[in-house]
Design a protein around this motif. Sequence first.
Motif, short mmCIF file in Angstrom:
data_model
loop_
_atom_site.label_atom_id
_atom_site.label_comp_id
_atom_site.label_asym_id
_atom_site.label_seq_id
_atom_site.Cartn_x
_atom_site.Cartn_y
_atom_site.Cartn_z
N GLN A 253 -2.43 -10.16 7.06
CA GLN A 253 -1.98 -9.36 6.16
C GLN A 253 -1.63 -7.56 7.21
O GLN A 253 -3.15 -6.64 7.84
CB GLN A 253 -3.49 -8.56 5.61
N GLU A 254 -0.98 -7.40 7.12
CA GLU A 254 -0.67 -6.13 7.38
C GLU A 254 -0.94 -4.89 6.74
O GLU A 254 -1.94 -5.01 5.79
CB GLU A 254 1.07 -5.58 7.67
N ASN A 255 -0.28 -2.99 7.03
CA ASN A 255 -1.06 -2.47 5.94
C ASN A 255 -1.07 -2.55 4.74
O ASN A 255 -0.15 -2.84 4.47
CB ASN A 255 -0.70 -1.26 7.16
N VAL A 256 -2.13 -1.95 3.74
CA VAL A 256 -2.18 -1.75 2.94
C VAL A 256 -1.48 -0.39 2.21
O VAL A 256 -1.01 0.78 3.08
CB VAL A 256 -3.30 -2.28 1.91
N THR A 257 -0.67 0.14 1.04
CA THR A 257 -0.62 0.87 0.69
C THR A 257 -1.15 1.66 -0.06
O THR A 257 -2.44 1.88 -0.38
CB THR A 257 0.30 0.99 -1.02
N THR A 304 -3.78 -22.97 10.27
CA THR A 304 -3.86 -21.66 10.42
C THR A 304 -3.49 -21.16 8.89
O THR A 304 -2.72 -22.15 7.82
CB THR A 304 -2.74 -21.32 11.06
N ILE A 305 -3.62 -19.70 9.12
CA ILE A 305 -3.17 -18.55 7.30
C ILE A 305 -1.21 -18.61 7.26
O ILE A 305 -1.02 -17.66 8.25
CB ILE A 305 -4.29 -17.96 7.38
N GLN A 306 -1.51 -18.64 6.56
CA GLN A 306 0.73 -17.73 6.85
C GLN A 306 0.24 -16.56 6.62
O GLN A 306 -0.64 -16.10 5.35
CB GLN A 306 0.58 -18.51 5.41
N LYS A 307 0.70 -15.58 6.40
CA LYS A 307 0.63 -13.81 5.97
C LYS A 307 0.88 -13.95 4.70
O LYS A 307 1.72 -14.47 3.98
CB LYS A 307 2.55 -13.46 6.78
N ILE A 308 0.05 -13.35 4.71
CA ILE A 308 -0.42 -12.36 3.08
C ILE A 308 1.17 -11.61 2.76
O ILE A 308 1.45 -10.87 3.26
CB ILE A 308 -1.43 -11.94 2.91
N ILE A 309 1.59 -12.15 1.88
CA ILE A 309 2.36 -11.63 0.95
C ILE A 309 1.71 -10.49 -0.45
O ILE A 309 1.42 -11.21 -0.93
CB ILE A 309 3.74 -11.82 0.28
N GLN A 310 2.00 -8.91 0.10
CA GLN A 310 1.19 -7.97 -0.83
C GLN A 310 2.55 -8.01 -2.20
O GLN A 310 3.82 -7.60 -1.84
CB GLN A 310 0.82 -7.39 -0.31
N THR A 311 2.03 -8.55 -3.19
CA THR A 311 2.66 -8.33 -4.49
C THR A 311 2.53 -7.60 -5.41
O THR A 311 1.15 -6.60 -5.85
CB THR A 311 3.34 -9.58 -5.16
N LYS A 312 3.24 -6.92 -6.04
CA LYS A 312 3.01 -5.90 -7.52
C LYS A 312 2.48 -6.59 -8.66
O LYS A 312 1.67 -6.36 -9.70
CB LYS A 312 3.55 -4.43 -7.75
N GLU A 313 3.08 -7.73 -8.80
CA GLU A 313 3.05 -8.94 -9.98
C GLU A 313 1.52 -9.88 -9.31
O GLU A 313 1.44 -10.49 -10.90
CB GLU A 313 4.13 -10.26 -9.41
N GLY A 314 1.16 -10.16 -8.44
CA GLY A 314 0.04 -10.98 -8.28
C GLY A 314 0.26 -12.12 -8.43
O GLY A 314 0.86 -12.80 -8.68
N VAL A 315 -0.87 -12.46 -8.67
CA VAL A 315 -1.36 -13.75 -9.20
C VAL A 315 -0.42 -14.42 -10.57
O VAL A 315 -0.80 -13.59 -11.70
CB VAL A 315 -1.80 -14.94 -8.93
N LYS A 316 -0.47 -15.65 -11.01
CA LYS A 316 0.18 -16.11 -12.43
C LYS A 316 -1.50 -17.13 -12.90
O LYS A 316 -2.55 -16.99 -12.15
CB LYS A 316 0.84 -17.26 -12.41
N ALA A 317 -1.45 -16.58 -14.21
CA ALA A 317 -2.83 -17.40 -14.69
C ALA A 317 -2.95 -18.68 -14.81
O ALA A 317 -1.74 -19.22 -14.92
CB ALA A 317 -3.08 -16.78 -15.98
N VAL A 318 -4.10 -18.93 -14.14
CA VAL A 318 -4.17 -20.72 -14.12
C VAL A 318 -4.59 -20.76 -15.30
O VAL A 318 -6.00 -20.12 -16.17
CB VAL A 318 -5.41 -21.25 -12.93
#
Length: 319
Positions: A253-257, A304-318
């Motif tokens: 995870q890169e720098n956050v906002t 290994t873990i893939q790079k985290i993509i930071q989004t404004k949308e977030g995740v969908k409801a499960v």
Amino acid sequence: MKFKTIFTCLVIFGMTNILQAQNPIISEIFTADPAPLVYKNTVYLYTGHDGATLEDTNYKMPDWYVFSSKDMVNWTNHGSKLSPATFSWATGEAYAAQCIERGGKFYWFVSTFHKNDDNSKGGAAIGVAVSNSPLGPFKDAIGKALIVNEMTTDMKHAWDDIDPTVFIDDDGQAYLFWGNGSCKWVKLKKNMIEVDGGISTFKPKNYIEGPWVYKRKNLYYLVYASAGTKPEMIEYCTATNIAGPWTYQGIIQENVTNSFTTHPGIVDFKGKSYFMYHNGSLPTGGSYRRSICIDQMYYNPDGTIQKIIQTKEGVKAVK
């Protein structure tokens, strides 16, 4: 007429974007240091609470909160459930913490500061609260700190004993990891309120604070906030043995906002993996007024873990 149609479309488009924007997931207060726990088909999210004003130039974190969700999108605020005032020996702020369930009881490991008294000269300390419910009420489990500054001497600053993360292995052995400047770990007895043996210390590449330890498919993961650059990023190591050696795997995870710090919280829920963190993206937010976000987490075939993509949308409801 044409102008009204265009204007209406823009308004609808804007409202749709707002409705789709899930991050940050909590907007009524400022929250930090996410620690998720899955229990009985529900995700319980234990958080810090940033109470700093716009004028404050340091952390003011009065207490810890609990939220819950059954779908990762709709969150119920259960309010403040614990504070440093719960512990007679404690003083200072409510820093990062994690709650874990064992034998129907819930053990909330917290970091704060210790009073200067007969038991300690002060400095950061780790305590543990206990409850019969994930929502409390919680009480001090042992009436004293579990870890005090005098127990760790490799780092010379007073705030090195912060940010506990707790893990129970497949064989039932529990472990506590923590630390600023270096990573420390110790076994816990089955009662979860006593250390079992000596404290070990090591320093993964670029490690600074905020460890999160877990196991997936016989591989141990140590995810942490890094000091390779400033502001913080999230990096990680893996191992085939909880005692190490740990193999550095890189940045996920890169720098956050709008926040100097970031802090990982990782959970699997209903067949998907989720990465929680905080940033300063809410209006009037910042490094001392942070907010928790969630994004999807993915693994490569080799673990290994893939790079985290930071989004404004977030995740969908499960479901």
